[in-house]
Scaffold this active site. Structure first.
Site, PDB file in Angstrom:
ATOM      1  N   GLU A 180       0.823  -1.222   0.000  1.00  0.00           N
ATOM      2  CA  GLU A 180       0.000   0.000   0.000  1.00  0.00           C
ATOM      3  C   GLU A 180       0.851   1.264   0.000  1.00  0.00           C
ATOM      4  O   GLU A 180       1.156   1.829   1.046  1.00  0.00           O
ATOM      5  CB  GLU A 180      -0.947   0.014   1.222  1.00  0.00           C
ATOM      6  CG  GLU A 180      -1.873   1.225   1.213  1.00  0.00           C
ATOM      7  CD  GLU A 180      -2.744   1.338   2.455  1.00  0.00           C
ATOM      8  OE1 GLU A 180      -3.613   2.230   2.490  1.00  0.00           O
ATOM      9  OE2 GLU A 180      -2.551   0.565   3.407  1.00  0.00           O
ATOM     10  N   LYS A 217      -2.786  -2.035  -2.834  1.00  0.00           N
ATOM     11  CA  LYS A 217      -3.824  -1.142  -2.308  1.00  0.00           C
ATOM     12  C   LYS A 217      -3.407   0.278  -2.652  1.00  0.00           C
ATOM     13  O   LYS A 217      -2.379   0.768  -2.172  1.00  0.00           O
ATOM     14  CB  LYS A 217      -4.006  -1.327  -0.796  1.00  0.00           C
ATOM     15  CG  LYS A 217      -5.111  -0.439  -0.218  1.00  0.00           C
ATOM     16  CD  LYS A 217      -5.504  -0.841   1.194  1.00  0.00           C
ATOM     17  CE  LYS A 217      -6.568   0.096   1.743  1.00  0.00           C
ATOM     18  NZ  LYS A 217      -7.126  -0.343   3.037  1.00  0.00           N
TER      19      LYS A 217
END
Length: 299
Positions: A180, A217
């Site tokens: 992420e 993400k």
């Protein structure tokens, strides 16, 4: 983790519909999450009581009949939740056994100070121990967050390199990493950051052997379908999006415009929920939010 369980979870993530519920606010963000839920700081004393209160909130969400596997693919927990039970069953086990929802664990230890327009992750010296604990509880994957604030190629390259370096350690432990590198939605040069980020992620993906996969993400991009090359990459199991501070309606519209990407929303998932609500009101509000995010994740 038993290979049979891992295979079943892998199949679910690969082919199932739905989105990933991010229920992983940790130490620093828990007071705000509780306040959002109608529990003020004067209603608990110290960390232990605070974490007990937030676990009550998460338990209420997870055990709700509307929090179901037809619309929710996975849920991200943080370590304190992993260490607690839901209805007498360890939290991660409850998600899979009772709900058929794939459990993930947030493993990062927060962010370092900004340098070169980005915030790397703090060191994680105990990561192997945490991964062993997660694996023993049938956690499928992990999540770790860095933040990009400016279109600085040095900073963005460092973020992506660190994410993949730790990601390889997680893969070696038998888990799937959610990488992420969040781009701050308020960044004045967000589109430029996204262009550098996409290039750097593709570079790293192309170094992975064909037996390995990661999840990504990412912040919802300014340009629809900008991350399609990542969605289509054979080393990527799934691309999920964070809401990043966009209101729910805006996040859903942006998400629907990005084909093949599903939600992994946190703050907006708990919109309108409060400790003071009756169960009927709580479930109706949660159901409405889940349905809207689910529909936007289907495109």
């Amino acid at each position: 983790m038993a290979s049979q369980t891992h295979s079943a979870m892998l199949q679910r993530v690969k082919t199932g519909n739905g989105f990933i519920a991010a229920l992983d606010q940790s130490g620093g963000s828990t007071p705000q999450a509780l306040q959002h839920y109608g529990i003020e700081p004067d209603q608990y004393n110290g960390d232990e009581e605070m974490f007990a209160k937030v676990h009550e909130m998460r338990t209420r969400i997870i055990t709700s009949a509307v929090f179901d596997s037809t619309r929710i693919l996975g849920a991200i927990l943080f370590e304190n939740t992993l260490d607690r039970n839901i209805e007498g069953i360890p939290s991660a086990e409850f998600l899979w056994q009772k709900k058929q929802i794939v459990p993930f664990l947030k493993v990062d230890k927060g962010l370092a100070l900004e340098n070169n327009g980005a915030q790397l992750m703090n060191p994680m010296p105990q990561l192997d121990t945490l991964l062993s604990k997660a694996s023993a509880q049938n956690v499928f994957g992990t999540k770790m967050r860095s933040v990009i604030k400016k279109a600085d190629s040095t900073g963005i390259t460092e973020v992506v390199q660190q994410q993949f370096e730790v990601g390889k350690q997680i893969i070696a432990a038998g888990l799937i990493p959610i990488i992420e590198p969040e781009v701050d939605i308020n960044s004045p040069d967000k589109s430029d950051s996204e262009a550098i980020l996409r290039t750097e992620i593709l570079k790293q993906l192309n170094t992975l052997p064909d037996t390995q996969q990661v999840m990504l993400k990412l912040s919802l991009p300014n340009e629809a379908d900008f991350y399609k090359p990542l969605v289509d990459h054979p080393r990527v199991l799934k691309v999920v999006a964070l809401s990043g501070g966009y209101p729910l309606e805006d996040a859903n519209v942006k998400l629907a415009a990005n084909h093949g990407i599903i939600a992994s929303f946190s703050r907006v998932l708990t919109n309108g929920l409060s400790a003071q609500q009756s169960d009927d009101s709580f479930n109706a509000t949660l159901n409405s939010t889940i349905e809207s995010i689910y529909q936007s994740s289907l495109t």
